[in-house]
Design a protein around this motif. Sequence first.
Motif, PDB file in Angstrom:
ATOM      1  N   PRO A 203      11.963 -41.620 -13.626  1.00 37.60           N
ATOM      2  CA  PRO A 203      11.699 -42.815 -12.809  1.00 37.60           C
ATOM      3  C   PRO A 203      12.513 -44.014 -13.307  1.00 37.60           C
ATOM      4  O   PRO A 203      13.084 -43.968 -14.400  1.00 37.60           O
ATOM      5  N   SER A 204      12.513 -45.072 -12.512  1.00 34.74           N
ATOM      6  CA  SER A 204      13.166 -46.311 -12.960  1.00 34.74           C
ATOM      7  C   SER A 204      12.221 -47.136 -13.811  1.00 34.74           C
ATOM      8  O   SER A 204      12.666 -47.952 -14.617  1.00 34.74           O
ATOM      9  N   ILE A 205      10.920 -46.971 -13.585  1.00 34.74           N
ATOM     10  CA  ILE A 205       9.926 -47.793 -14.291  1.00 34.74           C
ATOM     11  C   ILE A 205       8.766 -46.919 -14.756  1.00 34.74           C
ATOM     12  O   ILE A 205       8.308 -46.027 -14.034  1.00 34.74           O
ATOM     13  N   LYS A 215       0.764 -46.233 -27.211  1.00 30.69           N
ATOM     14  CA  LYS A 215       1.043 -45.612 -28.503  1.00 30.69           C
ATOM     15  C   LYS A 215       1.886 -44.340 -28.305  1.00 30.69           C
ATOM     16  O   LYS A 215       2.844 -44.087 -29.022  1.00 30.69           O
ATOM     17  N   THR A 216       1.520 -43.558 -27.301  1.00 30.12           N
ATOM     18  CA  THR A 216       2.229 -42.304 -27.039  1.00 30.12           C
ATOM     19  C   THR A 216       3.666 -42.547 -26.595  1.00 30.12           C
ATOM     20  O   THR A 216       4.599 -41.898 -27.075  1.00 30.12           O
ATOM     21  N   LEU A 217       3.853 -43.491 -25.662  1.00 31.15           N
ATOM     22  CA  LEU A 217       5.183 -43.659 -25.072  1.00 31.15           C
ATOM     23  C   LEU A 217       6.093 -44.521 -25.928  1.00 31.15           C
ATOM     24  O   LEU A 217       7.300 -44.302 -25.982  1.00 31.15           O
ATOM     25  N   LEU A 218       5.495 -45.534 -26.575  1.00 32.89           N
ATOM     26  CA  LEU A 218       6.342 -46.517 -27.262  1.00 32.89           C
ATOM     27  C   LEU A 218       6.184 -46.475 -28.772  1.00 32.89           C
ATOM     28  O   LEU A 218       6.858 -47.223 -29.481  1.00 32.89           O
ATOM     29  N   ALA A 219       5.267 -45.612 -29.253  1.00 32.55           N
ATOM     30  CA  ALA A 219       4.992 -45.537 -30.684  1.00 32.55           C
ATOM     31  C   ALA A 219       4.668 -46.924 -31.243  1.00 32.55           C
ATOM     32  O   ALA A 219       5.145 -47.314 -32.311  1.00 32.55           O
ATOM     33  N   ARG A 220       3.874 -47.701 -30.477  1.00 27.37           N
ATOM     34  CA  ARG A 220       3.475 -49.047 -30.935  1.00 27.37           C
ATOM     35  C   ARG A 220       1.969 -49.055 -31.118  1.00 27.37           C
ATOM     36  O   ARG A 220       1.235 -48.514 -30.302  1.00 27.37           O
ATOM     37  N   ASN A 221       1.534 -49.695 -32.159  1.00 31.45           N
ATOM     38  CA  ASN A 221       0.097 -49.711 -32.461  1.00 31.45           C
ATOM     39  C   ASN A 221      -0.582 -51.036 -32.137  1.00 31.45           C
ATOM     40  O   ASN A 221      -1.786 -51.157 -32.303  1.00 31.45           O
ATOM     41  N   TRP A 231       8.941 -56.287 -21.312  1.00 28.15           N
ATOM     42  CA  TRP A 231       9.549 -55.001 -20.957  1.00 28.15           C
ATOM     43  C   TRP A 231      10.082 -54.342 -22.209  1.00 28.15           C
ATOM     44  O   TRP A 231      10.737 -54.976 -23.028  1.00 28.15           O
ATOM     45  N   PHE A 232       9.781 -53.068 -22.353  1.00 29.12           N
ATOM     46  CA  PHE A 232      10.306 -52.247 -23.449  1.00 29.12           C
ATOM     47  C   PHE A 232      11.223 -51.204 -22.832  1.00 29.12           C
ATOM     48  O   PHE A 232      11.307 -51.087 -21.607  1.00 29.12           O
ATOM     49  N   PRO A 242      17.759 -44.986 -20.757  1.00 33.91           N
ATOM     50  CA  PRO A 242      16.398 -45.443 -21.093  1.00 33.91           C
ATOM     51  C   PRO A 242      15.670 -45.957 -19.847  1.00 33.91           C
ATOM     52  O   PRO A 242      16.305 -46.386 -18.884  1.00 33.91           O
ATOM     53  N   ILE A 243      14.351 -45.912 -19.913  1.00 34.96           N
ATOM     54  CA  ILE A 243      13.539 -46.357 -18.762  1.00 34.96           C
ATOM     55  C   ILE A 243      12.806 -47.649 -19.125  1.00 34.96           C
ATOM     56  O   ILE A 243      12.180 -47.737 -20.194  1.00 34.96           O
TER      57      ILE A 243
END
Length: 282
Positions: A203-205, A215-221, A231-232, A242-243
């Motif tokens: 997808p585009s977004i 956490k799963t998609l961006l590994a951010r806590n 936007w990440f 990258p999306i």
Amino acid sequence: MSARMDLRHLLQWYLDAGVDETIGDAPVDRYALAAQDRASKPPRQHQAQNAGSGREASPVRPTPSRQSRTARPATPETAVAGARADAAAAQTIDDLRRSLEVFEGCPLKKTATNLVFTDGNPQARIVFIGEGPGAEEDRRGLPFVGASGQLLDRMLASIGLDRSRVLISNTVFWRPPGNRNPTMAELSVCLPFVERLIEIVSPSILIALGGAAAKTLLARNESVGRLRGRWFTYQSGGLAAPIDTAVTFHPAYLLRSPDQKRAAWQDLLRLKERLESLPPDS
Ligand code: URA
């Protein structure tokens, strides 16, 4: 203590353990069934090594994990390795769904009624990833069809979207008992399928609904409150580019905390703006 009190304590004990639905009138002794099953099967000639799924080796187009499977995962690591091999072999969402239907590496499958994988448009330009199925999703085998799904539908409608224009999935594909949070092991074993799904749809977004998806998609806590409004980029090996990815509140959280709906509305407007800025064919 009266028999009535005993029963109340027993029911409370079941609820605390995550047993919050009755699915049959008579109890079933699963230990006895498993023992009967073992007794009725001839001994195995050959034990394969890879434990991702429970399928036997197939004579047709063997994939790495199909060549070597056992009925149950030996360790969480072999389950993740099996998940990676199965996911990598999938070329379409239906391939992924078929792999998940026979995948035995996620313990959540044992307590769930149905696999809950995707809903919406496989060619969508926007993919929403939630946390995990609840009771209604488990019953119907579709993501976001309970109370939080109804709110998600209203959120989509508020910016002119519906399920024919988005694809919806989750970080885990079977209901965690009692709606508890998925464990790291459960998230890790489902992750290869989430990643492959995103690669296939491309997808585009991408929108992470809630902390587990972020956490799963961006590994951010960080909390969703800290991650939203920016936007990440999400990247994985099989993606050409990258999306653009954003985080917003999970609809179930919004149902509990209506004061955050204003912030969620701002996130939706930002999403609408980004969608409108996409070139027509991207
Ligand atoms: N909550 C989720 O995260 N996913 C669903 O599918 C339903 C509720």
